[in-house]
Design an enzyme around this catalytic site. Structure first.
Site, PDB file in Angstrom:
ATOM      1  N   LYS A  38      -3.846   2.598  -3.386  1.00 31.30           N
ATOM      2  CA  LYS A  38      -5.013   3.162  -4.082  1.00 31.30           C
ATOM      3  C   LYS A  38      -4.889   4.675  -4.115  1.00 31.30           C
ATOM      4  O   LYS A  38      -4.342   5.296  -3.223  1.00 31.30           O
ATOM      5  CB  LYS A  38      -6.291   2.766  -3.357  1.00 31.30           C
ATOM      6  CG  LYS A  38      -6.506   1.275  -3.357  1.00 31.30           C
ATOM      7  CD  LYS A  38      -7.920   0.934  -2.925  1.00 31.30           C
ATOM      8  CE  LYS A  38      -8.021  -0.512  -2.493  1.00 31.30           C
ATOM      9  NZ  LYS A  38      -7.456  -0.758  -1.159  1.00 31.30           N
ATOM     10  N   ASP A  49       0.842  -1.179   0.000  1.00 30.27           N
ATOM     11  CA  ASP A  49       0.000   0.000   0.000  1.00 30.27           C
ATOM     12  C   ASP A  49       0.877   1.228   0.000  1.00 30.27           C
ATOM     13  O   ASP A  49       2.079   1.148   0.192  1.00 30.27           O
ATOM     14  CB  ASP A  49      -0.865   0.021   1.259  1.00 30.27           C
ATOM     15  CG  ASP A  49      -2.099  -0.837   1.062  1.00 30.27           C
ATOM     16  OD1 ASP A  49      -2.345  -1.230  -0.081  1.00 30.27           O
ATOM     17  OD2 ASP A  49      -2.790  -1.100   2.060  1.00 30.27           O
ATOM     18  N   MET A 104      -9.122   7.869   8.986  1.00 31.66           N
ATOM     19  CA  MET A 104      -9.438   8.591   7.741  1.00 31.66           C
ATOM     20  C   MET A 104     -10.306   9.809   8.028  1.00 31.66           C
ATOM     21  O   MET A 104     -11.346  10.021   7.412  1.00 31.66           O
ATOM     22  CB  MET A 104     -10.131   7.643   6.751  1.00 31.66           C
ATOM     23  CG  MET A 104      -9.215   6.502   6.330  1.00 31.66           C
ATOM     24  SD  MET A 104      -9.999   5.214   5.380  1.00 31.66           S
ATOM     25  CE  MET A 104     -10.499   4.076   6.654  1.00 31.66           C
TER      26      MET A 104
END
Ligand code: SAH
Length: 464
Positions: free
Chosen positions: A270, A248, A383
């Protein structure tokens, strides 16, 4: 070379230790682990030794040393704090031709005792020949970290198969390759996971076909929050074995630097705007590389099963019939709280901790805000940066006081860590003013205020 290292078989052998203090206790422990029958001569024994003497695990002569004590022994150790006694023990043993060690006095000893790493049946002995014991101790710590506990089990496993391996493989490169695969690949992983039957099956298959079974192996590894010191030993081991690392975006270069030099590194992080096809592509990459028989590390920030979609990836591997292991990592909530000086639970303020994502599949309406607004708990929002204003507003709307303390930790555990402490009412504006960026985690609850006092790492917390 000043000394010859040898391994002495002391099973059921009589051993004599003179001295009953802590140093003697450590030597006695070693001798007993090797199966020796220990006799100790000392006017007094420290508590643990006294216990052993009471239950008959140790034979104790409660008096001063006499030269005749050495006669029966196959090995003698002097561990008193009296140099004259130690010297007397040494000379009696030497006169009788019995190996003797005087603790911390190599000049009186006929052998010295190395520092050891015990992964029985594997043993690593380290000595500086008495010249620099601290260096030997340091080296031992390093080796300890390299050899995880499974080495012993792996050695027993390999020993059990040794004859069959010899019969089925030609000596030389073929057999060496097989052992490399055995010690680094899926068989070792199965043994580590406590699945000896799987390990047996994999090895039997390989011995029959001569080739490694096609299905490789995936290690789903948590890289922790960023500081490489917070990698687990198991994570480090996986990184050092990897053929391929699918990583990641989160793990910083310092962590990837710990990986095997020739491992192939693929960034599958991503990006904003990536659709569901991105995750499907990652799953497929994982399966493809594993099917080529490679040791795949799927590396994720923090813990792989906390907001990391690890569950979905495991389901995919399971469906494809690929063996895997999961290596937990230190998740951001734990690491960032620690590095910001925030106790996540507190006898007076918080008896529960909720890990929440502020980035939902559906909308923020799916979150149980009234449950989050209950008093007496700490909330950790992952997040959190994008939705910060709305998270704070919804918590207040659901009943949390606008004065509830909150802390935003950006780049936690890294040298550039910043912590912002403010109440719920003022936090969003302050975060914008200080331009707090992702990755950042939001703590809400009375404990968040502790960061102002208990901080110890990185810059002093910013206040609104
Ligand atoms: N699996 C990860 C979380 C992945 S979600 C874990 O267990 O930690 C990504 C979020 O984790 C980020 O948006 C941020 O909220 C948090 N995070 C991860 N590393 C962080 C760090 N070093 N400092 C602050 N927050 C971090």
């Amino acid at each position: 070379m000043r000394y010859l290292p040898v391994c002495l078989d002391l099973l059921d052998a009589p051993a004599l230790v003179v001295g009953g203090g802590p140093v003697a206790a450590r030597r006695i422990d070693l001798l007993r682990r090797a199966g020796a029958r220990v006799t100790v001569v000392a006017p007094e024994l420290q508590a643990t030794l006294a216990g052993l003497a009471r239950d008959g695990s140790l034979c104790w002569f409660e008096r001063d040393f006499e030269p005749a004590d050495v006669v029966e022994a196959r090995i003698v150790i002097a561990a008193t704090d009296d140099r004259a006694v130690n010297a007397a023990v040494a000379s009696a043993a030497r006169a009788a031709g019995i190996p003797v060690n005087v603790v911390d006095a190599p000049e009186l000893s006929s052998f010295i005792v190395p520092a050891i790493v015990d992964r029985s049946p594997i043993l690593v002995a380290i000595t500086s020949g008495g010249v620099a014991p601290l260096l030997a101790t340091r080296l031992r710590e390093r080796i300890e970290a390299q050899l995880d506990e499974s080495w012993g089990r792996l050695a027993v496993f390999a020993g059990r198969w040794r004859t069959r391996i010899r019969a089925a493989t030609a000596a030389g490169a073929t057999r060496r390759n097989l052992y490399d695969w055995l010690l680094e690949g899926p068989v070792a992983a199965a043994v580590r996971a406590g699945r000896d039957a799987d390990a047996d099956r994999l090895l039997a298959e390989r011995l029959e076909t001569g080739d490694a079974p096609a299905a490789g192996f995936v290690s789903l590894v948590g890289a922790g929050p960023g500081d490489p010191d917070l990698l687990t030993l198991a994570a480090l081991r996986a990184l050092q074995r990897a053929d391929v690392i699918l990583s990641d975006r989160l793990p910083p270069p310092q962590i990837l630097a710990r990986a095997r030099r020739d491992a192939e590194l693929i960034d599958v992080g991503k990006r904003p705007g990536d659709g569901p096809e991105r995750q499907a592509a990652i799953n497929q990459l994982m399966v493809e590389h594993a099917r080529r028989g490679r040791y795949v590390v799927r590396l994720k920030g923090g813990d792989p099963l906390v907001f990391g979609r690890g569950g979905e990836e495991l389901a995919e591997l399971r469906a494809a019939g690929i063996a895997y292991e999961i290596v937990p990592g230190v998740t951001a909530a734990l690491a960032c709280a620690a590095h910001a000086g925030i106790p996540l639970t507190h006898r007076e303020h918080a008896s529960a901790l909720q890990l929440v994502t502020a980035h939902c599949r559906g909308t923020m309406d799916d979150i149980d805000w009234s449950g989050l607004a209950r008093p007496g708990q700490t909330l950790a929002f992952y997040m959190a940066t994008k939705e910060l204003t709305s998270v704070c507003a919804r918590l207040v709307a659901a009943g949390l006081a606008a004065t509830t303390p909150a802390a935003l930790v950006e780049n936690g555990t890294l040298p550039e860590q910043r912590v912002l402490v403010a109440d719920l009412a003022r936090l969003p504006e302050a975060a914008a003013r200080h331009a707090i960026q992702s990755p950042a985690i939001l703590f809400v609850g009375a404990v968040a205020a502790c960061a102002s006092e208990l901080h110890w790492f990185g810059a002093v917390p910013l206040e609104a």
